[in-house]
Design a protein around this motif. Structure first.
Motif, short mmCIF file in Angstrom:
data_model
loop_
_atom_site.label_atom_id
_atom_site.label_comp_id
_atom_site.label_asym_id
_atom_site.label_seq_id
_atom_site.Cartn_x
_atom_site.Cartn_y
_atom_site.Cartn_z
N MET A 1 0.96 -1.13 -0.11
CA MET A 1 -0.02 -0.01 0.07
C MET A 1 0.92 1.29 0.04
N PRO A 2 0.43 2.41 -0.86
CA PRO A 2 1.48 3.57 -1.04
C PRO A 2 1.33 4.32 0.38
N MET A 3 2.17 4.98 0.49
CA MET A 3 2.05 6.21 1.57
C MET A 3 0.67 6.87 1.37
N THR A 4 0.04 6.94 2.49
CA THR A 4 -1.31 7.92 2.21
C THR A 4 -1.24 9.11 3.21
N ASP A 5 -2.26 9.90 2.95
CA ASP A 5 -2.17 11.30 3.76
C ASP A 5 -3.49 11.26 4.21
N ASP A 6 -3.62 11.40 5.69
CA ASP A 6 -5.03 11.22 6.12
C ASP A 6 -5.96 12.20 5.73
N ALA A 7 -5.36 13.73 5.43
CA ALA A 7 -6.16 14.76 5.06
C ALA A 7 -6.81 14.41 3.74
N LEU A 8 -6.46 13.45 3.11
CA LEU A 8 -7.05 12.91 1.75
C LEU A 8 -8.04 11.98 2.15
N THR A 9 -8.15 11.33 3.09
CA THR A 9 -9.13 10.20 3.28
C THR A 9 -10.01 10.54 4.35
N LEU A 10 -9.99 11.75 5.06
CA LEU A 10 -10.88 12.06 6.05
C LEU A 10 -11.20 13.59 5.73
N HIS B 1 -8.02 0.09 -7.81
CA HIS B 1 -9.15 0.62 -7.73
C HIS B 1 -9.51 1.23 -9.16
N ILE B 2 -8.68 1.03 -10.18
CA ILE B 2 -9.01 1.30 -11.65
C ILE B 2 -9.80 0.16 -12.25
N ASP B 3 -10.93 0.08 -12.58
CA ASP B 3 -11.49 -1.04 -13.00
C ASP B 3 -11.19 -1.33 -14.58
N ASP B 4 -10.74 -0.40 -15.16
CA ASP B 4 -10.56 -0.87 -16.80
C ASP B 4 -9.20 -1.46 -16.88
N ALA B 5 -8.95 -2.70 -17.19
CA ALA B 5 -7.71 -3.57 -17.22
C ALA B 5 -6.68 -2.74 -18.18
N THR C 1 -3.13 11.49 -10.92
CA THR C 1 -4.34 12.12 -11.22
C THR C 1 -5.48 10.86 -11.13
N ILE C 2 -4.88 9.90 -12.10
CA ILE C 2 -5.77 8.84 -12.32
C ILE C 2 -6.05 8.02 -11.29
N ALA C 3 -4.91 7.63 -10.55
CA ALA C 3 -4.84 6.60 -9.53
C ALA C 3 -5.52 7.15 -8.17
N ILE C 4 -4.92 8.38 -7.83
CA ILE C 4 -5.74 8.82 -6.79
C ILE C 4 -6.94 9.37 -6.62
N THR C 5 -7.51 9.68 -7.93
CA THR C 5 -8.78 10.22 -7.88
C THR C 5 -9.90 9.01 -8.06
N HIS C 6 -9.46 8.14 -8.74
CA HIS C 6 -10.26 6.69 -8.46
C HIS C 6 -10.40 6.10 -7.26
N ARG D 1 -9.73 7.94 -4.23
CA ARG D 1 -10.56 8.73 -3.30
C ARG D 1 -12.20 8.86 -3.73
N ALA D 2 -12.44 8.83 -4.90
CA ALA D 2 -13.84 8.90 -5.04
C ALA D 2 -14.50 7.55 -4.71
N GLY D 3 -13.99 6.58 -4.54
CA GLY D 3 -14.53 5.65 -3.80
C GLY D 3 -14.78 5.64 -2.26
N LEU D 4 -13.75 6.35 -1.66
CA LEU D 4 -13.90 6.68 -0.22
C LEU D 4 -14.87 7.76 0.25
N GLN D 5 -15.22 8.83 -0.77
CA GLN D 5 -15.87 9.73 -0.35
C GLN D 5 -16.76 10.20 -1.68
N PRO D 6 -17.94 9.01 -1.77
CA PRO D 6 -18.64 9.25 -3.13
C PRO D 6 -19.52 10.51 -2.97
N GLU D 7 -19.54 11.05 -1.84
CA GLU D 7 -20.33 12.52 -1.62
C GLU D 7 -19.69 13.40 -2.55
N ASN D 8 -18.40 13.56 -2.47
CA ASN D 8 -17.50 14.52 -3.24
C ASN D 8 -17.00 14.06 -4.63
N SER D 9 -17.53 12.78 -5.00
CA SER D 9 -16.87 12.20 -6.27
C SER D 9 -16.91 13.24 -7.47
#
Length: 346
Positions: free
Chosen positions: A1-10, A173-177, A293-298, A300-308
């Protein structure tokens, strides 16, 4: 798992308009029309005061270390001192002269910034003239920050194109193979061929997030740049990474994919000249930012669907640009940048 940032997930705690209004009145003695504006991590409110002036109240996510918010404040103060004409936000002191204060529980570091009026770059028609002027402005910012130092500038952040391998663990988290494999190949190439070359390049604090939502054009003249905003992702890195990140959002259509990117680079180069070694890594830094942009937004959008919708705002463009850039012949992009910037192709 990559380094994460709580400010991105919370998500930051909710703050009402009434609460924000009271804070602005108490700490700044200002009143007027106030409205919430979206942010990736923080709580933000726009104030238009009784004189028609614009401000932004920024309340930092409590998951973000206060030192990072202090870094942003110090950066803006440094820019104001080094290049007073730079069109970037200014920090407004409180009634008792502070540039920041803590509010709430858990505490949120809070600041008031001037608002740059105009039209967001993403809503303005693009052109090479516009790109060149924006590049020159970023060059001025990087030139002014060359001697800036702060204890928090050597920070860990997922949004660091020079460490793109951090997001490898987000690829599921990227669905497209096919797309997932394309992104993985770019990470492999960067880690093996590009990252070792970055250590010899000049380092400094960089803006690190010049996407179309962080630049403003003048109303009625989309080729005139009103300013650059949001230093929330600023960090220490090779200076050229600032340019590479910005160029990731300047790709054009299939007929002339690099036209605006070349104009942007020329504007930057005229203010902060690039070495041959820096030019050589530009396309790879562009691709690395697209991958982020591709990896992080896919993810984070799953974590915060209300802000997707806000989180995914740059995702489609990143996919299109990455496919267009990687479809070019090997070495073609570097050759075009060298020619545009007066460097002999190698």
């Amino acid at each position: 798992m990559p380094m994460t940032d709580d400010a991105l997930t919370l998500a930051a705690p909710a703050v009402s308009i009434d609460e924000a209004t009271a804070l602005i009145q108490a700490y700044y003695g200002l009143a007027g029309r106030i409205e919430p504006i979206p942010g990736e991590r923080d709580r933000n409110f726009r104030l238009t005061d009784e004189a028609g002036r614009g401000f932004v109240l920024k309340m930092a996510n409590p998951a973000e270390p206060p030192s990072i918010t202090h870094l942003q404040t110090a950066t803006l103060a440094h820019l104001a001192a080094r290049d007073p004409g730079l069109p970037v936000p200014r920090v407004v002191p409180t009634r008792d002269g502070r540039l920041e204060f803590a509010h709430g529980e858990p505490p949120m570091v809070t600041r008031l910034l001037t608002y740059l009026d105009g039209i967001s770059l993403h809503a303005s028609p693009p052109s090479s003239v516009q790109a060149g002027r924006l590049g020159a402005l970023l060059g001025r910012i990087d030139r002014a920050l060359a001697d800036f130092r702060h204890p928090a500038m050597a920070r860990d952040l997922l949004w660091d194109a020079t460490r793109v391998g951090q997001v490898r663990g987000l690829l599921p988290h990227i669905d497209d193979a096919e797309g997932r494999q394309l992104v993985a190949r770019q990470i492999d190439r960067f880690e093996t061929e590009v990252a070792p070359r970055l250590a010899a390049l000049p380092r400094q604090l960089i803006h690190n997030d010049l996407n179309p939502h962080n630049a403003v054009t003048q109303a009625g003249d989309p080729e005139a740049i009103a300013g650059i905003i949001d230093f929330g992702d600023a960090l220490e890195a090779p200076a050229v990474a600032d340019l590479g990140t910005a160029l990731a959002y300047q790709m054009g259509g299939e007929a002339a994919p690099l036209e605006r990117a070349l104009a942007f680079a020329r504007g930057y180069h005229a203010v902060r000249p690039l070495s041959g070694e820096e030019i050589a890594v530009l396309p790879d830094l562009m691709a690395a930012r697209m991958v982020l942009t591709i990896a992080i937004t896919h993810w984070r959008a799953g974590l915060q669907p209300e802000n997707s919708a806000y989180i995914l705002r740059n995702n489609p463009g990143a996919w299109a640009s990455l496919r267009r850039l990687t479809a070019m012949a090997p070495g073609q992009a570097v050759t075009e940048f060298r020619r545009a910037l007066g460097e002999a192709p190698t």
